[in-house]
Write an enzyme that holds these catalytic residues in place. Structure first.
Site, mmCIF file in Angstrom:
data_model
loop_
_atom_site.group_PDB
_atom_site.id
_atom_site.type_symbol
_atom_site.label_atom_id
_atom_site.label_comp_id
_atom_site.label_asym_id
_atom_site.label_seq_id
_atom_site.Cartn_x
_atom_site.Cartn_y
_atom_site.Cartn_z
ATOM 1 N N GLY A 22 0.837 -1.326 -0.064
ATOM 2 C CA GLY A 22 -0.303 0.147 0.010
ATOM 3 C C GLY A 22 0.919 1.293 0.003
ATOM 4 O O GLY A 22 0.568 2.221 0.800
ATOM 5 N N ASN A 24 1.712 3.606 -2.473
ATOM 6 C CA ASN A 24 1.492 4.432 -3.460
ATOM 7 C C ASN A 24 0.760 5.844 -2.754
ATOM 8 O O ASN A 24 0.750 6.844 -3.353
ATOM 9 C CB ASN A 24 0.490 4.153 -4.569
ATOM 10 C CG ASN A 24 -1.017 3.603 -4.013
ATOM 11 O OD1 ASN A 24 -0.992 2.785 -3.233
ATOM 12 N ND2 ASN A 24 -1.925 4.374 -4.374
ATOM 13 N N GLY A 28 2.051 4.359 3.840
ATOM 14 C CA GLY A 28 2.915 3.605 2.920
ATOM 15 C C GLY A 28 3.911 4.422 2.211
ATOM 16 O O GLY A 28 5.085 3.976 1.969
ATOM 17 N N SER A 148 -3.565 -0.857 14.736
ATOM 18 C CA SER A 148 -4.617 0.388 14.826
ATOM 19 C C SER A 148 -5.162 0.476 16.229
ATOM 20 O O SER A 148 -5.271 -0.443 16.786
ATOM 21 C CB SER A 148 -5.660 0.617 13.700
ATOM 22 O OG SER A 148 -6.683 1.351 13.991
ATOM 23 N N TYR A 174 -13.758 -3.799 11.223
ATOM 24 C CA TYR A 174 -12.481 -3.325 11.168
ATOM 25 C C TYR A 174 -11.942 -3.663 12.127
ATOM 26 O O TYR A 174 -10.465 -3.881 12.221
ATOM 27 C CB TYR A 174 -12.466 -1.576 10.757
ATOM 28 C CG TYR A 174 -11.290 -1.245 10.771
ATOM 29 C CD1 TYR A 174 -10.653 -1.218 9.585
ATOM 30 C CD2 TYR A 174 -11.039 -0.078 11.589
ATOM 31 C CE1 TYR A 174 -9.364 -0.693 9.169
ATOM 32 C CE2 TYR A 174 -9.717 0.296 11.567
ATOM 33 C CZ TYR A 174 -8.761 0.203 10.322
ATOM 34 O OH TYR A 174 -7.535 0.785 10.097
#
Length: 302
Positions: A22, A24, A28, A148, A174
């Protein structure tokens, strides 16, 4: 006065190979950019290759950056990416499992797993297992699981309904996926410890302003935007706990890094605590066994 750890404290990474999922955008990208600036060869492992190429073009001149297609919501893509990286790389020093999805309407991965659990946990579980042989021979190599503060929020591993087929709560789903990230990191460290070369750590960014909130309900996004300046930090600051877990010479396997501010929302990167549930050894082992079964990936450690 205590000096706070910043990106300037990242040691020279020349000769090291880092794979960042991740990479991009958001955390990340910030993580990969600092590693490349310090001399690492960085692989941006991304779902959208074109966006990955656009991100790679933003790195400074002379940066050693390549793009690898990786869709964590497809185990076929995970296996293909791992095979291609075996061809392209002689070793891996750093594997940073950063990519993720947050709060989407109920969707499934290609294999039928609930999207958040399938992408955030199972995809990374499989990817790590398939690449571990490139890390194990490398002294000082590290795997960093990005968790998280949501691992505390209505979070549990719902072994009776891991894929949320009976009912779906995007927030709880999540939380389950991020709790799974953390428990995976702890269990992986326990299995790596006898080998003495590779260690596993975890980190969380606090509440960072990234694109991750794009799937949240409109009302939640509105509230977030209104109060964001009070308890969030930008993605560059949010990446610091990840970078510290990945590069601080004093970091130890099994440690969890996050912001040191109230609630862990923002602040300077330090070793922080996680929920008692995340340290439950029986749950960690059960999750590991279920994850191996669901992904058909068996680890060379344990």
């Amino acid at each position: 006065m205590t000096e706070h750890w910043t990106a300037r404290d990242v040691p020279d990474q020349t000769g090291r190979v880092a794979v960042v999922t991740g990479a991009n955008t958001g955390l990340g990208f910030e993580t990969a950019q600092v590693l490349a600036e310090r001399g690492a060869s960085v692989v941006l492992a991304v779902r959208d290759v074109e966006k990955g190429k656009q991100a790679a073009a933003r790195f400074g001149a002379g940066a050693d950056v390549t793009v690898q297609e990786l869709d964590l919501a497809s185990l076929e893509s995970v296996r293909t990416a791992a095979a291609e990286l075996h061809t392209a790389l002689p070793k891996i020093d750093l594997l940073i499992n950063n990519a993720g999805v947050m709060y989407p309407p109920r969707q499934t991965t290609r294999e039928g797993f609930e999207l958040q659990f399938g992408t955030n946990h199972l995809g990374h579980f499989a990817f790590t297992g398939l690449l571990l042989d490139l890390l194990l021979p490398v002294p000082g190599s590290r795997v960093v699981a990005v968790a998280s503060i949501a691992h505390r929020l209505r979070a549990a591993i719902h072994f009776d309904d891991l894929q949320w087929e009976n009912s779906y709560d995007r927030v709880a789903a999540y939380g389950q996926s991020k709790l799974a990230n953390l428990m995976f990191g702890y269990e992986l460290q326990r299995r790596l410890a006898p080998h003495g070369t590779t260690v596993a750590l975890a980190a969380h960014p606090g509440v960072a302003r990234t694109e991750l909130m794009r799937n949240s309900p409109a009302a939640l996004r509105g509230v977030f935007s209104a109060v964001a300046p009070l308890f969030t930090q930008d993605s560059a600051r949010g990446a610091l706990p990840i970078l510290r877990a990945a590069t601080d010479p004093g970091a130890l396997g099994g440690q969890y890094y996050g912001p040191d501010g109230l609630g862990g929302y923002r602040g300077h990167p330090e070793v922080v605590s996680s929920s008692p549930q995340s340290h439950d050894l029986a749950l960690q082992r059960r999750l590991w066994e279920v994850s191996e079964e669901l992904t058909a990936v068996e680890y060379p450690v344990g």
